[in-house]
Scaffold this motif. Sequence first.
Motif, PDB file in Angstrom:
ATOM      1  N   ILE A 185       1.021  -0.830  -0.802  1.00  0.00           N
ATOM      2  CA  ILE A 185       0.119   0.159   0.158  1.00  0.00           C
ATOM      3  C   ILE A 185       1.597   1.198   0.760  1.00  0.00           C
ATOM      4  CG2 ILE A 185      -2.406   1.092   1.657  1.00  0.00           C
ATOM      5  CD1 ILE A 185      -3.174  -1.146   2.914  1.00  0.00           C
ATOM      6  N   GLU A 186       1.962   1.243   1.006  1.00  0.00           N
ATOM      7  CA  GLU A 186       2.730   2.554   0.964  1.00  0.00           C
ATOM      8  C   GLU A 186       3.483   2.387  -0.378  1.00  0.00           C
ATOM      9  OE1 GLU A 186       6.023   3.962   4.355  1.00  0.00           O
ATOM     10  OE2 GLU A 186       6.285   1.999   3.885  1.00  0.00           O
ATOM     11  N   SER A 187       4.023   1.466  -0.865  1.00  0.00           N
ATOM     12  CA  SER A 187       4.804   1.416  -1.692  1.00  0.00           C
ATOM     13  C   SER A 187       4.393   1.758  -3.437  1.00  0.00           C
ATOM     14  CB  SER A 187       6.479   0.680  -2.283  1.00  0.00           C
ATOM     15  OG  SER A 187       5.434  -0.386  -2.483  1.00  0.00           O
ATOM     16  N   HIS A 188       3.324   0.886  -3.633  1.00  0.00           N
ATOM     17  CA  HIS A 188       2.797   1.070  -4.697  1.00  0.00           C
ATOM     18  C   HIS A 188       1.281   1.538  -5.277  1.00  0.00           C
ATOM     19  CE1 HIS A 188       1.241  -1.178  -8.445  1.00  0.00           C
ATOM     20  NE2 HIS A 188       0.335  -2.082  -7.439  1.00  0.00           N
ATOM     21  N   ILE A 189      -0.035   0.821  -3.867  1.00  0.00           N
ATOM     22  CA  ILE A 189      -0.801   1.590  -4.106  1.00  0.00           C
ATOM     23  C   ILE A 189      -1.347   3.009  -3.751  1.00  0.00           C
ATOM     24  CG2 ILE A 189      -3.370   0.761  -3.758  1.00  0.00           C
ATOM     25  CD1 ILE A 189      -2.866  -1.234  -4.373  1.00  0.00           C
ATOM     26  N   ALA A 190      -0.702   3.265  -2.556  1.00  0.00           N
ATOM     27  CA  ALA A 190      -0.916   4.736  -1.907  1.00  0.00           C
ATOM     28  C   ALA A 190      -1.093   5.782  -3.197  1.00  0.00           C
ATOM     29  CB  ALA A 190      -0.904   4.918  -0.613  1.00  0.00           C
ATOM     30  N   PRO A 191       0.558   5.726  -3.356  1.00  0.00           N
ATOM     31  CA  PRO A 191       0.862   6.617  -3.929  1.00  0.00           C
ATOM     32  C   PRO A 191       0.219   7.078  -5.429  1.00  0.00           C
ATOM     33  CG  PRO A 191       3.134   5.238  -3.334  1.00  0.00           C
ATOM     34  CD  PRO A 191       2.026   4.495  -3.455  1.00  0.00           C
ATOM     35  N   ARG A 192       0.423   5.098  -6.642  1.00  0.00           N
ATOM     36  CA  ARG A 192      -0.596   5.787  -8.078  1.00  0.00           C
ATOM     37  C   ARG A 192      -1.807   5.909  -7.680  1.00  0.00           C
ATOM     38  NH1 ARG A 192       2.905   2.224  -7.834  1.00  0.00           N
ATOM     39  NH2 ARG A 192       4.852   2.060  -9.595  1.00  0.00           N
ATOM     40  N   LEU A 193      -2.715   6.036  -7.069  1.00  0.00           N
ATOM     41  CA  LEU A 193      -4.118   6.370  -6.401  1.00  0.00           C
ATOM     42  C   LEU A 193      -4.157   7.911  -6.157  1.00  0.00           C
ATOM     43  CD1 LEU A 193      -6.578   4.897  -6.093  1.00  0.00           C
ATOM     44  CD2 LEU A 193      -6.603   4.833  -3.369  1.00  0.00           C
ATOM     45  N   ARG A 194      -3.448   8.444  -5.688  1.00  0.00           N
ATOM     46  CA  ARG A 194      -3.321   9.444  -5.636  1.00  0.00           C
ATOM     47  C   ARG A 194      -3.357  10.706  -6.080  1.00  0.00           C
ATOM     48  NH1 ARG A 194      -0.260   8.935   0.408  1.00  0.00           N
ATOM     49  NH2 ARG A 194      -2.028   7.859   1.850  1.00  0.00           N
ATOM     50  N   GLU A 195      -1.986   9.984  -7.086  1.00  0.00           N
ATOM     51  CA  GLU A 195      -1.316  10.899  -8.245  1.00  0.00           C
ATOM     52  C   GLU A 195      -2.599  10.808  -8.884  1.00  0.00           C
ATOM     53  OE1 GLU A 195       2.375  10.618 -11.594  1.00  0.00           O
ATOM     54  OE2 GLU A 195       1.489   8.488 -10.006  1.00  0.00           O
ATOM     55  N   ALA A 196      -3.052   9.868  -9.547  1.00  0.00           N
ATOM     56  CA  ALA A 196      -4.835  10.099 -10.406  1.00  0.00           C
ATOM     57  C   ALA A 196      -5.424  10.566  -9.896  1.00  0.00           C
ATOM     58  CB  ALA A 196      -5.195   8.747 -10.485  1.00  0.00           C
ATOM     59  N   ALA A 197      -5.381  11.087  -8.718  1.00  0.00           N
ATOM     60  CA  ALA A 197      -6.761  11.887  -8.444  1.00  0.00           C
ATOM     61  C   ALA A 197      -6.098  12.881  -8.537  1.00  0.00           C
ATOM     62  CB  ALA A 197      -7.418  11.048  -6.665  1.00  0.00           C
ATOM     63  N   ARG A 198      -4.778  13.563  -7.999  1.00  0.00           N
ATOM     64  CA  ARG A 198      -4.364  15.040  -8.316  1.00  0.00           C
ATOM     65  C   ARG A 198      -5.236  14.892  -9.200  1.00  0.00           C
ATOM     66  NH1 ARG A 198      -0.329  13.532  -4.157  1.00  0.00           N
ATOM     67  NH2 ARG A 198       0.877  12.967  -5.966  1.00  0.00           N
ATOM     68  N   GLY A 199      -4.596  14.352 -10.332  1.00  0.00           N
ATOM     69  CA  GLY A 199      -4.326  14.870 -12.116  1.00  0.00           C
ATOM     70  C   GLY A 199      -5.462  15.408 -12.395  1.00  0.00           C
ATOM     71  N   ALA A 200      -7.139  14.533 -12.048  1.00  0.00           N
ATOM     72  CA  ALA A 200      -8.236  14.630 -12.368  1.00  0.00           C
ATOM     73  C   ALA A 200      -8.994  16.074 -11.423  1.00  0.00           C
ATOM     74  CB  ALA A 200      -8.911  13.533 -12.130  1.00  0.00           C
ATOM     75  N   GLY A 201      -7.948  15.946 -10.704  1.00  0.00           N
ATOM     76  CA  GLY A 201      -9.022  17.394  -9.283  1.00  0.00           C
ATOM     77  C   GLY A 201      -9.948  16.349  -8.342  1.00  0.00           C
ATOM     78  N   ARG A 202      -9.098  15.414  -8.393  1.00  0.00           N
ATOM     79  CA  ARG A 202     -10.435  14.608  -7.312  1.00  0.00           C
ATOM     80  C   ARG A 202      -9.995  14.800  -5.981  1.00  0.00           C
ATOM     81  NH1 ARG A 202     -14.509  11.849  -9.464  1.00  0.00           N
ATOM     82  NH2 ARG A 202     -15.096  10.191  -7.382  1.00  0.00           N
ATOM     83  N   PRO A 203     -10.701  14.770  -4.074  1.00  0.00           N
ATOM     84  CA  PRO A 203     -10.173  15.242  -3.613  1.00  0.00           C
ATOM     85  C   PRO A 203      -9.489  13.252  -2.729  1.00  0.00           C
ATOM     86  CG  PRO A 203     -12.710  15.318  -3.606  1.00  0.00           C
ATOM     87  CD  PRO A 203     -12.585  14.412  -5.188  1.00  0.00           C
ATOM     88  N   GLU A 204      -8.930  13.846  -1.842  1.00  0.00           N
ATOM     89  CA  GLU A 204      -7.968  12.979  -1.188  1.00  0.00           C
ATOM     90  C   GLU A 204      -8.934  11.308  -1.784  1.00  0.00           C
ATOM     91  OE1 GLU A 204      -3.931  11.567   0.006  1.00  0.00           O
ATOM     92  OE2 GLU A 204      -4.966  13.597  -0.786  1.00  0.00           O
ATOM     93  N   PRO A 205      -8.328  10.420  -2.476  1.00  0.00           N
ATOM     94  CA  PRO A 205      -9.233   9.003  -2.299  1.00  0.00           C
ATOM     95  C   PRO A 205      -8.954   8.330  -0.962  1.00  0.00           C
ATOM     96  CG  PRO A 205      -7.122   8.557  -2.868  1.00  0.00           C
ATOM     97  CD  PRO A 205      -6.781  10.465  -2.832  1.00  0.00           C
ATOM     98  N   ARG A 206     -10.106   7.258  -0.941  1.00  0.00           N
ATOM     99  CA  ARG A 206     -10.043   7.146   0.480  1.00  0.00           C
ATOM    100  C   ARG A 206      -8.989   5.069  -0.230  1.00  0.00           C
ATOM    101  NH1 ARG A 206     -16.840   5.535   2.001  1.00  0.00           N
ATOM    102  NH2 ARG A 206     -15.659   4.470   3.462  1.00  0.00           N
ATOM    103  N   ILE A 207      -8.996   5.080   0.497  1.00  0.00           N
ATOM    104  CA  ILE A 207      -8.043   3.874   0.922  1.00  0.00           C
ATOM    105  C   ILE A 207      -8.786   2.491   1.955  1.00  0.00           C
ATOM    106  CG2 ILE A 207      -6.459   2.248   0.814  1.00  0.00           C
ATOM    107  CD1 ILE A 207      -4.670   5.021  -0.167  1.00  0.00           C
ATOM    108  N   VAL A 208     -10.080   1.873   1.633  1.00  0.00           N
ATOM    109  CA  VAL A 208     -10.326   0.882   2.597  1.00  0.00           C
ATOM    110  C   VAL A 208      -9.447  -0.612   2.697  1.00  0.00           C
ATOM    111  CG1 VAL A 208     -12.298  -0.333   2.785  1.00  0.00           C
ATOM    112  CG2 VAL A 208     -12.858   1.516   1.557  1.00  0.00           C
ATOM    113  N   ALA A 209      -8.627  -1.005   3.354  1.00  0.00           N
ATOM    114  CA  ALA A 209      -8.085  -2.427   3.695  1.00  0.00           C
ATOM    115  C   ALA A 209      -9.003  -2.698   4.213  1.00  0.00           C
ATOM    116  CB  ALA A 209      -6.830  -1.515   4.002  1.00  0.00           C
ATOM    117  N   GLY A 210      -9.172  -4.399   3.697  1.00  0.00           N
ATOM    118  CA  GLY A 210      -9.671  -5.606   3.808  1.00  0.00           C
ATOM    119  C   GLY A 210      -8.243  -6.327   4.512  1.00  0.00           C
ATOM    120  N   LEU A 211      -7.718  -6.718   5.405  1.00  0.00           N
ATOM    121  CA  LEU A 211      -7.174  -8.177   5.943  1.00  0.00           C
ATOM    122  C   LEU A 211      -7.772  -8.937   7.119  1.00  0.00           C
ATOM    123  CD1 LEU A 211      -3.786  -5.874   5.967  1.00  0.00           C
ATOM    124  CD2 LEU A 211      -4.697  -7.716   4.576  1.00  0.00           C
TER     125      LEU A 211
END
Length: 301
Positions: A185-211
Amino acid sequence: MKIGVMTGTGSEGGMDAMLSRLREVEARGFHSAWMANIFGFDAICVLALAGRETQRIELGTAVVPSYPRHPVAIAQQALSAGAASGGRFTLGIGLSHKVVIEDMLGLSYARPAAHMREYIAVLAPLLNGEPSRFEGEQYRVAAQLQTPGAAKVPLLIAAMGEHMLKLAGAHSAGTILWMTGPATIESHIAPRLREAARGAGRPEPRIVAGLPIVLTNNPGAAREWAARHLAMYGRLPSYRAMLDREGAGGPEDLVIAGGESELNAALDRLREVGVTDFNASIVPVDAEAEARTLDYLQSQL
């Protein structure tokens, strides 16, 4: 970080037991309850019913496969569930897997990212109460829904690969994960998700993690249970890729198990890597451990 509970699929005790469990999760103060849509009850249907028996808790699918349902049909179901719950329903969708979509259902699983791109293009406007007009390779749609009492339904997309993370960040409220560890999540999920959200002008995205999680004096038993009952997640390509990123041999290596200090450290780690919502799947090693785990999670709210 908000804390929710995975409630199962309904096969554990029938509809009455499922709804009772959802009422209990709300009564304990949890922020959310999530239901998988596998081969038991239909998750959207159950959560719509739960919406009439609860008042506060967020109710979400984790997740409904996209291929078997036309995006207009799933939008209609989701808006109906949103109306039934007073705007507390969240739709989590995912691609599922080739073994389900092609081998079981007989549908094509070719170009899954392209499928999801078109699917969201049709679905997202409808969830926002807007008309949907789209011309693509898989879908050609001109539709509008009229659902009295329906609010906008938030959309979460199960995203692990790079293309899916870009789609989720740019076109939804975030991602909903399963069997994806904190380092990934730290190295792969969060950075790519946030970059895409910023590029689209969207709010900070949710990351719902099931374990999987359990408070127990015998963590080895919990990992043995996971090795037996969750082994398929070590073989499905999308999950296998995330396990490999994490350096995990199998699902058993992602189980959060032990005493309070071990569980505290694991939850702190999830907070640190940017998880906004923890979806706790309590490992059923025994009834006492399940009850203790639910009490522990409640204490963390």
